[in-house]
Structures are given as C-alpha cells and as structure tokens.
Write an enzyme that holds these catalytic residues in place. Structure first.
Site, mmCIF file in Angstrom:
data_model
loop_
_atom_site.group_PDB
_atom_site.id
_atom_site.type_symbol
_atom_site.label_atom_id
_atom_site.label_comp_id
_atom_site.label_asym_id
_atom_site.label_seq_id
_atom_site.Cartn_x
_atom_site.Cartn_y
_atom_site.Cartn_z
ATOM 1 N N CYS A 2 0.855 -1.175 0.000
ATOM 2 C CA CYS A 2 0.000 0.000 0.000
ATOM 3 C C CYS A 2 0.896 1.230 0.000
ATOM 4 C CB CYS A 2 -0.921 0.015 1.213
ATOM 5 S SG CYS A 2 -2.053 -1.397 1.321
ATOM 6 N N GLY A 28 -1.271 1.094 -4.958
ATOM 7 C CA GLY A 28 -2.571 0.535 -4.613
ATOM 8 C C GLY A 28 -3.686 1.235 -5.349
ATOM 9 N N ASN A 102 0.980 -0.033 5.854
ATOM 10 C CA ASN A 102 1.492 -0.706 4.660
ATOM 11 C C ASN A 102 2.246 -1.949 5.111
ATOM 12 O OD1 ASN A 102 2.524 -1.399 2.111
ATOM 13 N ND2 ASN A 102 4.319 -0.099 2.400
ATOM 14 N N GLY A 103 1.822 -3.113 4.641
ATOM 15 C CA GLY A 103 2.476 -4.357 5.010
ATOM 16 C C GLY A 103 1.460 -5.447 5.274
ATOM 17 N N TYR A 259 10.036 -4.125 -8.836
ATOM 18 C CA TYR A 259 8.762 -3.834 -9.493
ATOM 19 C C TYR A 259 7.905 -2.779 -8.806
ATOM 20 C CZ TYR A 259 3.940 -4.636 -11.076
ATOM 21 O OH TYR A 259 2.667 -4.470 -11.545
#
Length: 516
Positions: A2, A28, A102-103, A259
C-alpha cells in the site's frame, strides 16, 4: 503493498495529502482514504476506487485541519471488495487514534483472538490493520498515565507493539490533540521516509512510503525511518525519534526495487532506477552464458514500464538494438495487482499492443521485471508471435518467484506461482517462449549492494524461501493458502449456481416465447 503518507503542516493538509496519494497511486488502486485532525476533532473520507474517483470537491471540503494521514490500498488481508476495510481505521480510546498501514501481519489471527480474550477489544473486520491499531491503542493506554501523553510514553507503546506483532508494517498514525506518529517494523521490510519543508511559519513534516511522494510536492527528503524506529511530530512541528526495537536490522523487500516502487524514488539509500539498470547488467551476463552461441538476437524489447532500465542495459551489454515494440495503454491498471486470473488475462490485451513492424521476421529478446503467475508472460509471447516474431526469447530481471510472499505482496499460494516446482525449461514451455533466462538470486542482491554496500541482506522470500521474521512455517503457509482458496472456491460455486439459474431462466423464457 500500500502507499501511506502523513503530514504535519501550518496550513490545511487535505490537498497536500491528495497530491501525495496521486504520486503513490501505483502502490494501490483498490481503495483510498484521507483523515485529518482539526484541533481534537477527526475528519475522514475513504472509499473503494482510485484517488481521483474517491475524492470530489465536497469530500475535500469536509477534511479541514493542518495534520493528516492518507493511504492507497492494495489488499493482502481481509476482503478486497469491502469498503469497511478501506483505510485509515479509527479507535476512540485512548485519546482517539487513526492509523494507516502498509504491510501484512503474519500473526494477526492470533492477535485478533488475543485482543478479545485478554485485552477486551472488539475487532469488527478481517483487516490486519484494525488489529494493529487496537494493539497500538492498548499499548498506548498501558504506557500513558493520566490525561497527558509525552514522547517517552509513546515510544514505550511502540516498543510494546514490536514485542507483540510479527510481519511487515510501516505505520502512520494520528493521535488526537498530540500529532503524527510513524514507525517501521524491526526488519524494515516495508519502506517509510521522512521529508521536511521550511516555511515562513515554521517547519512542516511529511512521512511517506516513497521519496517521490515527498519531492513531488516540494518537500526535501531527510532520511528513511530506521527499522524498529518510531518518530513523533507534535502539532507545533517539533520532531522526536527513538529506536523502539531490540536487535533491529535492515532487511528491505527487494521486490520493491524490482517492481513495486516508482523508478524516481530512493529507498533505503538505493535509487530505484539505478538498481534496475544494474539488474540489467547482471542479466546480460547471464544471457551471454546460457543462450546458444549461434543464436542471433535482432532486437531487445522491454515490457513497459518497469523493465525499461534493465532492458536498456541488456541491449547495451549485448550490443543489440533496443526497440520499443509494445505500446502501452496507460488507462488500464497494473495487471499484477488486479484480482483474479481471468481479469488479469483480459487486461493484458487491453493494456499492451504489439507493433508488427518491430517484430516481423526477427528474433526478439523480451525483458520483463519478473514473472509471477505466468499469465501475463504467456499473453505477451503470443502477441509477439502473432506480430510476426521468428523466435521469442524471454528474460526476467528477477529470479524465479517460487515461494509465497506473506509480507504484503499478493502472491500467497504456491499453486499460483508458475515457477514453483518447475524447471526453467518447463516454465518456458508454459509461457510459450523459445528460450527463458532468469536472473540469479545472488546477482539480484549484488545489483543492489553495488549501489549501497551497507545493505547486507534483504527480504527476498518470494525468491529464496527465507522468511526473515522466523515465524513462517510450512503449516503457516498451508493455512494461508486454505484461507485464500476457500473464498475463491465459494465464488466459483456461486458463479456455477448463477449460470445454472440463468440457463433455467433462459429456457423458461424460450419456452414462454415459443408458446406465445
């Protein structure tokens, strides 16, 4: 994966956060949310969809305040379709806390149960973020005394979070009447950086997943939040920081550099663009070693956009012409983060178009950043052949993705990974390529270390199966896969039922029309 952002400013922050989330949209596309604090009052708006679709003028006007956080969501736990699980999340005690994450927590089901049985806290969704928020709230309640909250109590609470929580997490959080908190897990798996802006009214601060979100709106990059470290910025703009974990070590997710991150970001001292160029250097050496000496490569082509730097270096090292053979429609989302194989497969053709003039009669070396499920790679190879390519050689700037990622990237089941349990030749046949070349794991790590030698190790679990948090077992992975496959199986059953019902309805309609 995210994107998160937090701001302490001297002026309204709603537009700043909105602009930052646009710069993090690649992280996201499922949902977006912004929360602001105006004095002791919180204001929040969140919904499923892209940033530009979630926030209208009326929504922005309802977000007053000079402190705020925001998030763009890509779901890895909970339900992708549930708007209730869009972030940020809110809990009213102690003080009032809003948090975005985030995670992915590896022990969130156990924590959820613990929250109910021991801490007497109710968790209303299947989101690990809500669990994390309640753990933080509980630890903050234990650490604080009376009505006041000072930085030492806050850092003590974060230490408590580190002791209880496992997995990857980068956090931004608002505490009503106090300010902005940010912290990172003890392994530094997910990124979080600090920026500041000097104004006539004082220093403004920003925390964000990537440096591009800071620099894109005029903030100066200061540094990364350290693994296990917490930072606290009060409402007056005073900055506090403290290490809150024992035995913290930096093990950033290497797939961010392959990426996930934007090429113009810098993560943990590594410019993403430079890392991808270096990956191309190592990949070119591997191509020279493993492909037949008599195989003539006419052109090297990237799959836009993230593989361009690597492809350029491959072409330069091989002495082969670099060409852009695929045209990208920029108004289709990233296929890697789209739910469902059927949606991904359909989207590839909508997203990329092969230009025949660049393929016809040529031996084409296609470079991609990685191969995960193989669906996209197969479609791309077929497009190249239909455009007239003589031979198609496929090269991946990343090693084979053989293991599930449980730290916040949507590749959790072994059965979905094309390289799991297969040789390179078998994968080549599955995607339809004449030859397939993967990057080596050590070469990938060396490509990053060449730029920042201080990085000793990484989370490369999807490549090497080494889960650095130490709590991911075969039984754990089996449980994750069962949890993921059960809803998919139910969805398939529902679709089959609808098809049967639809067929019956069509038959009845046909019968009715015939009789009439």
């Amino acid at each position: 994966m995210c994107g998160i952002v937090g701001v302490v400013s001297q002026s309204p922050v709603n537009q700043l956060i909105y602009d930052s989330l646009l710069l993090l949209q690649h992280r996201g596309q499922d949902a977006a949310g912004i929360a602001t604090a105006d004095g002791n009052n919180f204001h929040m708006h969140k919904a499923n969809g892209m940033v530009r679709d979630v926030f209208r003028t009326r929504n922005m006007r309802s977000l007053p305040g000079t402190v705020g956080i925001g998030q763009v969501r890509y779901p890895t736990a909970g339900s992708a379709s549930s708007e209730e699980e869009a972030q940020p999340f809110y809990v009213n005690a102690p003080f009032g806390i809003i948090l975005a994450h985030n995670g992915n927590l590896t022990n969130w089901p156990q924590l959820k149960d613990e929250m109910f049985r021991v801490d007497r806290r109710h968790i209303n969704t299947n989101s690990d973020t809500e669990v994390l928020l309640n753990v933080f709230a509980h630890e903050l309640q234990l650490a604080s005394s009376g009505l006041e909250l000072d930085p030492s109590a806050l850092f003590k609470a974060v230490s408590g979070v580190h002791r209880r929580v496992r997995g990857s997490y980068a956090i931004v959080s608002l505490i009503a009447g106090y300010g902005l908190v940010g912290f990172r897990d003890p392994f530094g798996i997910r990124p979080l950086c600090i920026g500041k802006l000097e104004t006539d009214h004082g220093t403004e601060w920003m925390l964000a997943s990537e440096s591009v979100a800071l620099e894109g709106i005029g903030f100066e990059f200061v540094r990364d939040v350290l693994p296990g470290e917490a930072v606290f910025i009060d409402l007056e703009g005073n900055f506090h920081a403290q290490q809150c974990a024992t035995n913290a070590s930096l093990n950033p997710c290497i797939f961010e550099l392959v990426y996930l991150a934007r090429p113009d970001s810098v993560l943990d001292g590594v410019p993403v663009y430079n890392a991808r160029l270096r990956m191309g250097d190592y990949l070119a050496e591997k191509i020279k070693r493993v492909l037949p000496a008599d195989l003539k490569i006419d052109v090297v082509m990237p799959i836009p956009d993230s593989s361009r730097p690597a492809a350029m270096q491959v072409a330069a090292k091989l002495g082969v012409e670099y060409r852009e053979g695929f045209f990208k429609n920029r108004y289709v989302g990233r296929t890697f983060i789209m739910p469902g194989q059927a949606v991904r497969k359909k989207s590839v053709r909508q997203k990329l178009n092969a230009m025949g003039i660049e393929f016809k009669g040529k031996n084409v070396l296609i470079v991609d950043d990685s191969i995960v499920r193989g669906t996209t790679s197969h479609e791309i190879v077929q497009m190249a052949r239909h455009a007239g390519a003589n031979k198609v050689i496929f090269a991946s700037a990343a090693p084979p993705v053989k293991f599930p990622n449980v730290y916040g990237i949507d590749m959790p089941t072994r059965g979905e990974l094309v390289a799991h349990g297969r040789t390179d030749d078998e994968v080549a046949r599955m995607i339809g390529a004449d030859y397939l070349v993967y990057q080596d794991v050590d070469a990938l790590k060396n490509a990053v270390r060449d730029i920042n030698p201080a990085l000793k190790d990484f989370d490369a679990s999807c490549f090497d199966g080494n889960y650095i948090t130490g709590d991911v077992t075969s039984e754990y992975l089996d449980g994750v896969e069962l949890a993921r496959l059960a809803p998919a199986a139910q969805s398939d059953r529902d679709a089959a039922s609808e098809a049967i019902d639809g067929g019956t309805a069509r038959s009845q309609l046909h019968l009715q029309l015939s009789v009439e």
